[in-house]
Design a protein around this motif. Structure first.
Motif, PDB file in Angstrom:
ATOM      1  N   ASP A 301      -2.310   4.572   0.918  1.00 37.60           N
ATOM      2  CA  ASP A 301      -1.693   4.753   2.225  1.00 37.60           C
ATOM      3  C   ASP A 301      -1.395   6.232   2.463  1.00 37.60           C
ATOM      4  N   ALA A 302      -1.413   6.622   3.733  1.00 40.52           N
ATOM      5  CA  ALA A 302      -1.152   8.023   4.081  1.00 40.52           C
ATOM      6  C   ALA A 302       0.288   8.417   3.772  1.00 40.52           C
ATOM      7  N   ASP A 303       1.214   7.460   3.811  1.00 41.90           N
ATOM      8  CA  ASP A 303       2.627   7.723   3.528  1.00 41.90           C
ATOM      9  C   ASP A 303       3.003   7.161   2.166  1.00 41.90           C
ATOM     10  N   TYR A 304       4.058   7.717   1.596  1.00 48.03           N
ATOM     11  CA  TYR A 304       4.525   7.210   0.319  1.00 48.03           C
ATOM     12  C   TYR A 304       5.216   5.869   0.497  1.00 48.03           C
ATOM     13  N   ILE A 305       4.766   4.865  -0.245  1.00 50.32           N
ATOM     14  CA  ILE A 305       5.386   3.538  -0.239  1.00 50.32           C
ATOM     15  C   ILE A 305       5.458   3.046  -1.678  1.00 50.32           C
ATOM     16  N   ARG A 306       6.621   2.590  -2.099  1.00 52.16           N
ATOM     17  CA  ARG A 306       6.786   1.980  -3.419  1.00 52.16           C
ATOM     18  C   ARG A 306       7.293   0.561  -3.197  1.00 52.16           C
ATOM     19  N   LEU A 403      11.569  -7.708   5.884  1.00 55.68           N
ATOM     20  CA  LEU A 403      10.743  -7.762   7.098  1.00 55.68           C
ATOM     21  C   LEU A 403      10.549  -6.397   7.742  1.00 55.68           C
ATOM     22  N   ARG A 404      11.374  -5.433   7.431  1.00 57.65           N
ATOM     23  CA  ARG A 404      11.275  -4.136   8.097  1.00 57.65           C
ATOM     24  C   ARG A 404      10.024  -3.384   7.659  1.00 57.65           C
ATOM     25  N   MET A 405       9.296  -2.825   8.624  1.00 55.36           N
ATOM     26  CA  MET A 405       8.041  -2.136   8.362  1.00 55.36           C
ATOM     27  C   MET A 405       8.305  -0.679   7.946  1.00 55.36           C
ATOM     28  N   PRO A 406       7.682  -0.229   6.853  1.00 53.42           N
ATOM     29  CA  PRO A 406       7.865   1.172   6.464  1.00 53.42           C
ATOM     30  C   PRO A 406       7.445   2.126   7.577  1.00 53.42           C
ATOM     31  N   TYR A 407       8.333   3.076   7.865  1.00 54.14           N
ATOM     32  CA  TYR A 407       8.087   4.115   8.865  1.00 54.14           C
ATOM     33  C   TYR A 407       7.838   3.545  10.264  1.00 54.14           C
ATOM     34  N   ARG A 409       5.566   1.761  11.408  1.00 53.09           N
ATOM     35  CA  ARG A 409       4.162   1.946  11.784  1.00 53.09           C
ATOM     36  C   ARG A 409       3.303   0.990  10.974  1.00 53.09           C
ATOM     37  N   ARG A 410       2.362   0.371  11.640  1.00 55.09           N
ATOM     38  CA  ARG A 410       1.452  -0.534  10.950  1.00 55.09           C
ATOM     39  C   ARG A 410       0.668   0.239   9.895  1.00 55.09           C
ATOM     40  N   ARG A 411       0.518  -0.373   8.725  1.00 50.86           N
ATOM     41  CA  ARG A 411      -0.177   0.283   7.617  1.00 50.86           C
ATOM     42  C   ARG A 411      -1.677  -0.008   7.668  1.00 50.86           C
ATOM     43  N   LYS A 412      -2.456   0.830   7.038  1.00 48.85           N
ATOM     44  CA  LYS A 412      -3.915   0.675   7.055  1.00 48.85           C
ATOM     45  C   LYS A 412      -4.360  -0.560   6.284  1.00 48.85           C
ATOM     46  N   ALA A 413      -3.763  -0.795   5.123  1.00 45.64           N
ATOM     47  CA  ALA A 413      -4.131  -1.957   4.307  1.00 45.64           C
ATOM     48  C   ALA A 413      -3.471  -3.212   4.868  1.00 45.64           C
ATOM     49  N   PRO A 414      -4.222  -4.264   5.180  1.00 45.15           N
ATOM     50  CA  PRO A 414      -3.637  -5.479   5.781  1.00 45.15           C
ATOM     51  C   PRO A 414      -2.505  -6.086   4.965  1.00 45.15           C
ATOM     52  N   ASP A 415      -2.598  -6.049   3.633  1.00 44.66           N
ATOM     53  CA  ASP A 415      -1.556  -6.707   2.834  1.00 44.66           C
ATOM     54  C   ASP A 415      -0.225  -5.967   2.891  1.00 44.66           C
ATOM     55  N   LEU A 416      -0.239  -4.704   3.338  1.00 48.45           N
ATOM     56  CA  LEU A 416       1.010  -3.960   3.476  1.00 48.45           C
ATOM     57  C   LEU A 416       1.680  -4.204   4.825  1.00 48.45           C
ATOM     58  N   ASN A 417       1.046  -4.998   5.689  1.00 52.36           N
ATOM     59  CA  ASN A 417       1.639  -5.361   6.968  1.00 52.36           C
ATOM     60  C   ASN A 417       2.316  -6.727   6.908  1.00 52.36           C
ATOM     61  N   LYS A 418       2.358  -7.323   5.742  1.00 53.88           N
ATOM     62  CA  LYS A 418       2.928  -8.654   5.576  1.00 53.88           C
ATOM     63  C   LYS A 418       4.136  -8.592   4.646  1.00 53.88           C
ATOM     64  N   ALA A 419       5.012  -9.573   4.789  1.00 54.24           N
ATOM     65  CA  ALA A 419       6.104  -9.766   3.840  1.00 54.24           C
ATOM     66  C   ALA A 419       5.745 -10.958   2.956  1.00 54.24           C
TER      67      ALA A 419
END
Length: 879
Positions: A301-306, A403-407, A409-419
């Motif tokens: 991802d373009a942004d840091y996510i852990r 449920l809150r989305m990082p930043y 903004r929708r993420r590029k990888a589909p699995d990072l848009n789900k909880a």
């Protein structure tokens, strides 16, 4: 901070309510606004009649419904300025801010006091930094100069207003430290509680009564309806604004935001992928494995996510306590202790920790009950409960955390848009039903809750769960090849295209691809596998493509189409035909328009006990509190000058597209006309400056709209206009364009919808409504290749310009001969209105400029005896 569109819409309707209430009263304002077609549709079952407060019938009381994660507190901060300008009309109002618990009270005070926090920054910007924030337990620290020169916010709970509560008794008790506030208040002042000797009680409650606070109610259930009539009269609020996810139906709900809107604005991770397990150990194992998989996706991802797992352990007297769960994570799942944090009442490992810091090691958080309100780390992706979800406490609050989305903004990888939810239940389906119930309690509608839960791979094959299948399952291609290094390398590079690989029999790997296989992917795999396996592979792909034709929509099969955009030449360059683009190149000046306010637009008449303002034929009345107020209307007051009023109005009505020097000159002329030829006294104008500012904003808006109408005609319809359509800059219709859009779930299965029968964006109105019938008519036409529901105001949808905004036709279709058909449906009651005529005119312009490649039609239920289908056939030239 930049607000999302649904937040702007919420604040806009709130401002409109107060402005209308100022003229027509709260009840009339509420009923006028909530009966507007768009607002009535938005409110749905939440609409109703206005219920006045028993002791305060003229005090506006409205509720704004936003699901968990909608940003209720930031909207509360913005609403203070709106209420000040449109209703309270005091430079520095008093605010009583009620929250649901003492913990949240302390956190809210901390946030509002912190000048670096977004909430406080909103207030500082609105009130020029003149803001004071007090915990209700510190009310004795409030000084008279705080109230006169600052916005004062007092944060409390409903309990602190109850006499039966210890803090409540302090609120109503006599306090000598409060004497300075009451020195100008006569003993005869009505509504104030008195001492035994007849003097005014120096209490916080009386202070509120005198200053009539704006009441902000932030998720404090029962804070308004739970106030007794006596308590309502004691507090004496000037207005009440309630923000909640789950309002009661008698709460004067003015506006409702759906979870779907939050998802479309990229605020939420949805759907929730549910995995049910028969034991808590398996649920924990699944959650740990899922986190590892998400971490791999996050690395690209373009942004840091852990990604973080939020575990809910059981209380101390049950089996899977915090200690048991942590021991399992360390000893069985092999998680290093430094990556685990415990957040309970006794152990606060998260205090002082910045979870967004890339150096922070925490990946697993264990709690029992609710995390503190300020814990809003959007890196939390997975919720895992070791209890049965029906009996677990605080599930709604913990679910809200994942449920809150990082930043935002929708993420590029589909699995990072789900909880993700990993739950242990003894029987399949129980967790899903319980989870849906929890979502409803978080502010989701029942159908939204069901649509927001999907079953992860571990639970597929079980008849789609208790809600039935959301979407028809996509076909999957499976084929085994020899596992050479070249094959493994090529497949590893193709994982982003939906390719998964697993070991098969010895020396083999199985390739799995869900959905269509594009030619380039086929070629990459074919070149990597052994030569003698290529022919078999090509045959398998060809067979798969034939089999999937009936199962995949045109979009899923790789089809796409372009609808050309209307363009207009501006200063020698073709630009998008958009009213805002036209205005950017339009040189207009406010000074070219008269600043004079006529007698009808703005007039003031004084009576014995009040003065009345005429505003465009409407009447606004100010009552005099005492004789001194009446006398000040025509007496010079220090600081009340024309120059001071102009500077104050400049701050109130400043416009981004009007230069300040120009605005100041225009305002000076406006004020000069009111004071000179109109003969008004400056004291009178200063007393009603908020209403004057409102009228000026409306006048400037009308001037701007006049200019917009001029450039609209100039660039699109004048003889000099150079208009054409462009496919290069057109609107692309393709698979995934309406990601997250709520879909139609009725019994009808259209045969030709571009995205598939299970991906039709929801219709406006009822299933049997006229727009729905229009869709059925389009689907039945033999020469339609495919069609799509064109979602209004979606960034990917086709639109045409109007003089005020944009117009989104209801349907777009491609015909077998390659022509494009754009359809707008209008009911009989609005088919001949000016709005429809404007849409018809711009649609016909687009059709003329398309050179025969585009058709535009406004369909009605019946025209000259022809039904919807007949009108469409005639337009297509097939009759």
């Amino acid at each position: 901070m930049k607000l999302k569109q649904y937040q702007c819409d919420t604040l806009s309707i709130l401002r409109r309510f107060f402005e209308e209430a100022r003229v027509a009263g709260p009840k009339n304002a509420y009923e006028v606004l909530t009966k507007e077609p768009d607002q009535a549709k938005r409110l749905g079952r939440y609409g109703g009649t206005y219920n006045s407060l028993a002791e305060l019938p003229n005090v506006p009381y409205v509720c704004l419904r936003l699901p968990t994660g909608g940003g209720k507190t930031i909207l509360g901060a913005y609403s203070v300025g709106i209420a000040r300008d449109a209703w309270v009309e005091k430079d520095y109002p008093m605010v009583l801010w009620l929250v649901p618990s003492n913990i949240i009270r302390l956190q809210t005070v901390e946030a509002l006091k912190n000048t670096r926090h977004a909430y406080r920054q909103v207030l500082d910007e609105t009130f020029d930094g003149r803001v004071r924030v007090f915990d209700i337990t510190d009310f004795a620290h409030i000084r008279p100069h705080d109230i006169s020169d600052h916005l004062c916010i007092v944060v409390g709970t409903i309990q602190t207003l109850r006499v039966t509560n210890t803090e409540g008794r302090k609120v109503y008790a006599h306090n000598e430290n409060m004497e300075a506030h009451f020195s100008p208040v006569p003993n005869t002042a009505p509504g104030l509680e008195k001492l035994n000797d007849g003097g005014v009680r120096f209490s916080f409650a009386n202070l509120m009564h005198v200053h009539r606070p704006l009441m902000i109610v932030d998720e404090a259930h029962n804070a308004v309806t739970g106030l007794t009539r006596e308590m309502q009269a004691r507090v004496n609020p000037s207005a009440i604004i309630e923000f909640t996810a789950t309002p009661r139906l008698n709460s004067n709900i003015l506006h409702s935001v759906s979870a779907q809107q939050l998802k479309l604005e990229e605020m939420l991770k949805l759907p929730i992928m549910l995995v049910e397990h028969d034991s808590w150990q398996n649920a924990v194992n699944g959650a740990v494995a899922a986190r590892a998989s998400l971490e791999e996706s996050a690395g690209n991802d373009a942004d840091y996510i852990r990604p973080i797992v939020l575990f809910q352990a059981q209380p101390k007297n049950q089996e899977v306590t915090v200690e048991v769960l942590k021991k399992h994570l360390v000893e069985v799942e092999q998680i290093p202790e430094r990556k685990i944090a415990i957040a309970t009442g006794d152990q606060r490992d998260l205090d002082g920790i910045d979870l967004f810091d890339p150096k922070c090691p925490i990946e697993h958080v264990i709690t029992v009950e609710a995390l503190k309100e300020g814990w809003d780390c959007s890196f939390a992706y997975i919720f895992c409960s070791v209890s049965r979800i029906q009996s677990a406490v605080d599930v709604e609050q913990l679910l809200g955390r994942v449920l809150r989305m990082p930043y935002a903004r929708r993420r590029k990888a589909p699995d990072l848009n789900k909880a993700y939810a990993f739950l242990s239940e003894p029987s399949f389906g129980e967790a899903a039903r319980a989870l849906a119930d929890k979502l409803v309690r978080m502010g989701f509608e029942e159908d939204e809750a069901r649509e927001s839960i999907e079953f992860a791979q571990e639970t597929f094959g079980k008849e789609g769960g208790p809600f039935g299948q959301h979407d028809q399952p996509k076909p999957a291609f499976r084929h085994s090849v020899t596992a050479t290094p070249e094959v493994l390398s090529a497949l590893e590079g193709s994982k982003g295209e939906g390719v998964t690989v697993r070991e098969a029999e010895e020396g083999k790997v199985e390739i799995a691809i869900t959905g269509p296989i594009n030619v380039s992917l086929e070629q990459v795999i074919a070149e990597a596998i052994l030569e003698h396996e290529r022919e078999v592979f090509a045959g398998a792909v060809a067979k798969y493509r034939v089999e999937m034709e009936d199962q995949l929509s045109p979009a899923e099969q790789g089809e796409s189409f372009i609808v050309p955009r209307l363009m207009s030449e501006i200063q020698g360059t073709l630009e998008f035909a958009d009213i805002d683009v036209f205005m950017e190149s339009h040189d207009w000046s406010l000074l070219d328009h008269s600043p004079k306010l006529s007698e009808r637009e703005f007039a003031i008449r004084e009576t014995a006990r009040s003065f009345e303002i005429d505003l465009d034929g409407n009447h606004i009345t100010y009552q005099f509190a005492n004789e001194e107020d009446q006398l000040v209307l025509d007496v010079d007051v220090e600081g009340w000058t024309a120059e001071a009023l102009v500077l104050w109005l400049d701050r109130q009505v400043r416009q981004p597209d009007v230069h300040q020097v120009e605005l100041l000159r225009w305002l000076a002329d406006l004020v000069g006309h009111l004071l000179g030829p109109r003969g008004m006294h400056i004291a009178l104008l200063m007393r009603c400056k908020f209403i004057l500012a409102r009228k000026i904003r409306e006048k400037i808006a009308a001037i701007r709209q006049q200019e917009r109408g001029i450039v609209y005609q100039q660039h699109l319809f004048s003889p000099e206009a150079k208009v054409e359509v462009s496919f290069d800059d057109g609107f692309a219709f393709k698979d995934g364009m309406y990601w997250g859009q709520r879909c139609y779930r009725g019994r009808w299965k259209p045969r030709k919808h571009f995205l598939g029968s299970d991906r039709v964006p929801a219709f406006d109105g009822a299933e049997a409504g006229e727009e729905f019938q229009c869709a059925q008519a389009i689907d039945s036409l033999p020469h339609v290749k495919f069609w799509i529901r064109n979602v209004s105001r979606h960034p990917n949808s086709f639109c045409l310009p109007t003089a005020t905004d944009k117009f989104y036709p209801d349907f777009v279709a491609e015909l077998d001969d390659g022509r494009l058909l754009v359809v707008e449906y209008k009911g009989a009651h609005i088919a001949d209105g000016s709005d429809t005529n404007e849409k018809r005119t711009i649609g016909q312009l687009w059709e003329r400029q398309s050179g025969g490649k585009g058709l535009f039609i406004v369909v009605e239920k019946e025209v000259n005896g022809g039904d919807m289908r007949a009108q469409l056939i005639e337009k297509m030239g097939l009759s």
